[in-house]
Design an enzyme around this catalytic site. Structure first.
Site, short mmCIF file in Angstrom:
data_model
loop_
_atom_site.label_atom_id
_atom_site.label_comp_id
_atom_site.label_asym_id
_atom_site.label_seq_id
_atom_site.Cartn_x
_atom_site.Cartn_y
_atom_site.Cartn_z
N HIS A 67 0.90 -1.27 -0.08
CA HIS A 67 0.05 -0.12 -0.03
C HIS A 67 0.77 1.34 0.04
O HIS A 67 1.89 1.28 0.59
CB HIS A 67 -1.01 -0.06 1.03
CG HIS A 67 -0.30 -0.40 2.47
ND1 HIS A 67 -0.15 -1.78 2.71
CD2 HIS A 67 -0.01 0.34 3.62
CE1 HIS A 67 0.31 -1.76 4.11
NE2 HIS A 67 0.57 -0.56 4.25
N CYS A 174 4.28 -14.90 33.46
CA CYS A 174 5.53 -14.18 33.48
C CYS A 174 6.07 -13.83 34.87
O CYS A 174 5.46 -13.86 35.77
CB CYS A 174 5.58 -13.24 32.38
SG CYS A 174 4.71 -11.84 33.06
#
Length: 634
Positions: A67, A174
């Site tokens: 694009h 985490c």
């Protein structure tokens, strides 16, 4: 959005035989000129090539969406092409992508934030569905292709996943429990939708367990994905299910692949020797187990450290602002009690919690008691953070051995679990800490602290640079957490210099992302630019994870740039011997710096990451320009 409104049959190419990406871009640009959509072929083609140099416009499953945004575009339009033979070297997010379906977008510059995003969203949403994409590829004429452009609802499965679709469940966790935990969960959910699966993910993060999996969901699940860098809770629930374990960052890069792996994984057996609620992961090396245990321990002390530090900061701020130093120092007063509470959390609780949850990661719940004992023993004999870490590992492996070798059943199982395990293990840990490893740990701790206190000149610069690079190497990952543990351990011993450098460096990566994407938009795609708008705010809060999206797209250039600026920042702060006794305060750390006056300290502590940001941004843009030129030449 109705896609057929911004194209026509003359802009549809069926079964073209482009040999290269350049040939495809040139031919499709010429169609736009012929249809009166652009004024200049050369200007628009340059806009396309400039965009190609920023990042890949190839995706996966044969799709590419080049694009260009330019003032030469008269009105928004796109050219679509199906290919007889795929283009194999189109730079794509999926390295294996072979492009056979191209949508080339032409957008006026004035509509870059409206029509452009609207068209991209409409295309990307529809083209993720295989049925819609296959219907377009099967079109034999431009007329049929046009008819199918806006028939995604009739031609493909509904966008919402059917309640009868197969179920995949996951668990993410985490060390900090903030960014990776939720980002990985979202990546798995999105990948599941694209593959036609329902996906439910339990997040074990900073707020505890969120969206917990129910027994019925686990029973129904075809497979389980456990994405973790710390020990997860209640893995016994997964016995008999197909389970794949991976790092918490892996779904951000390969969520679809993980789902496929999980569906082919062997059944999880758990730990048959334990009667506890949580089980041992299988096939894990000792090193991985140790690393995970240390990260688990750190993840549990982080909120204690931040809360304790902020309580101390609050009491100190009130005392200095309202001239209440006497109340601050007088035993039994409110300010003094707040001071003692904050100090107790940092000085008394921190190391026992570290030891307890390191042991917990290795031996589950039975490891908590000897782990706490090891941490408390470390505090009593003044071996500090290092003693808590070593003692926690000893307690964990001792309890793991006891669980494997001291087994019973029936009425005696309760006696073993609630008396033999905690009492015997605590006695053994006490003997080991006080009589065996205590003196070596005291010597090591004293040598480390003394050595750091004696550093000056080039040695301080080197230590600051190393801390800086560790902070930005993996943006909240194990290396970052190792630096954090090192600095917090020294803070507990009264050395506040390393943490000041650590806290200052945390701003570099976030500030760099914002500076680069805002000032040099040409080299970053729309998503990266959007991320950059808010990353600086995370940097002020001391959160490095905001830079992860940029790092994942271009790790070598991005991390390399971060490291240089971060090393400079850490070296500057350490060389001026600025200290910070309050952890987790973010930009408010400016009010608690030691070693210099307020304005001098603020100038050094905040000026260093600004300089580091300038260096990292310059390096990152230089590397992006180099890549851009290479792509243009090719």
């Amino acid at each position: 959005m109705k896609l057929s409104n911004i194209t026509n049959e003359n802009l549809i190419l069926i079964n073209e035989s482009f040999q290269t990406k350049q040939e495809a871009l040139e031919k499709m640009t010429s169609l736009l000129k012929r249809e009166g959509k652009i004024e200049s072929e050369d200007v628009f083609l340059k806009a396309l090539i400039d965009r190609e140099a920023q990042s890949a416009t190839g995706f996966e499953n044969g799709l590419a969406i080049p694009h260009g945004k330019s003032d030469t575009v008269k009105e928004a339009a796109f050219v679509a092409a199906t290919l007889e033979k795929p283009i194999e070297d189109w730079e794509s997010i999926d390295p294996e992508n072979k492009v056979d379906l191209i949508f080339l977008l032409a957008i006026p510059s004035a509509e870059s934030d409206s029509t452009h995003l609207e068209v991209l969203a409409a295309l990307s949403t529809r083209l993720t569905h295989d049925a819609y994409r296959q219907n377009l590829l099967a079109a034999k004429t431009p007329t049929v292709f046009m008819e199918r452009l806006d028939k995604e609802k009739e031609e493909e499965a509904p966008v919402p996943i059917s309640k009868d679709a197969p179920l995949i469940v996951g668990i993410t966790a985490c060390p900090a429990g903030i960014a990776h935990t939720y980002m990985s969960a979202e990546a798995l959910e999105n990948a599941g939708k694209e593959l036609g699966y329902r996906v439910r993910v339990e997040k074990q993060g900073a707020n505890g367990v969120e969206d917990p999996l129910t027994p019925a969901e686990i029973q129904e699940a075809e497979a389980v994905i456990v994405a973790k860098d710390v020990q997860v809770k209640r893995t016994d629930r997964l016995k008999g299910k197909r389970v794949v374990e991976t790092s918490v960052a892996a779904p951000l890069k390969q969520a679809k692949g993980l789902i496929q792996r999980a569906l082919e994984a062997p059944a999880y057996k758990g730990d048959s020797s334990s009667n506890e609620d949580e089980q041992e992961p299988e096939n894990q090396s000792t090193w991985e187990e140790v690393k995970q245990a240390v990260l688990t321990g750190i993840s549990y002390i982080v909120p204690v450290i931040i809360a304790g530090g902020m309580l101390l900061a609050f009491a100190l701020f009130i005392a200095q602002t309202f001239d209440m130093q006497e109340l601050y120092d007088t035993e039994g007063t409110f300010l003094n009690l707040m001071r003692e509470l904050g100090g107790g959390m940092l000085g008394t609780l921190m190391v026992p919690i570290l030891g307890a949850y390191i042991a917990y990661s290795i031996a589950d719940k039975p490891g908590l008691t000897p782990g706490f004992a090891a941490g408390l023993a470390s505090t009593l004999i003044d071996t500090g953070f290092v003693g808590g870490l070593v003692g926690g590992l000893m307690a964990g492996y001792l309890m793991k051995w006891m669980k494997a070798n001291i087994r019973t059943s029936g009425v005696f199982s309760g006696f073993v679990s609630f008396w033999v395990y905690p009492v015997v293990s605590t006695i053994i840990i006490g003997v080991l800490m006080f009589l065996v490893i205590g003196k070596p740990l005291i010597w090591f701790n004293d040598s480390l602290v003394g050595g750091l206190e004696s550093l000056s000149g080039a040695n301080l610069l080197l230590l600051g640079a190393v801390i800086g690079m560790m902070v930005s190497f993996d943006l909240g990952g194990p290396v970052n957490k190792a630096a954090y543990a090192f600095c917090i351990g020294l803070m507990a011993e009264g050395n506040f210099l390393p943490y000041a450098a650590f806290a200052s460096v945390k701003m570099v990566s976030a500030f760099t992302v914002t500076a680069a994407t805002v000032l040099f938009k040409k080299y970053f795609d729309e998503y990266e630019q959007e991320v950059g708008k808010s990353t600086w705010i995370l940097g002020l809060a001391g959160i490095t994870e905001g830079a992860i999206p940029l790092m994942l797209k271009d790790p070598i250039r991005v991390i390399g740039s971060f490291l240089i600026g971060s090393a400079v920042t850490g070296a500057i702060v350490m060389s001026y011997q600025i200290g910070l006794p309050v952890p987790g305060a973010g930009i408010f750390s400016l009010f608690f710096l030691e070693g210099a006056g307020f304005f001098e300290g603020a100038l050094i502590w905040l000026g260093a990451p600004i300089l580091g940001t300038i260096i990292s941004t310059a390096l990152l843009i230089a590397l992006k320009i180099q890549r851009y030129k290479k792509l243009q030449q090719s």
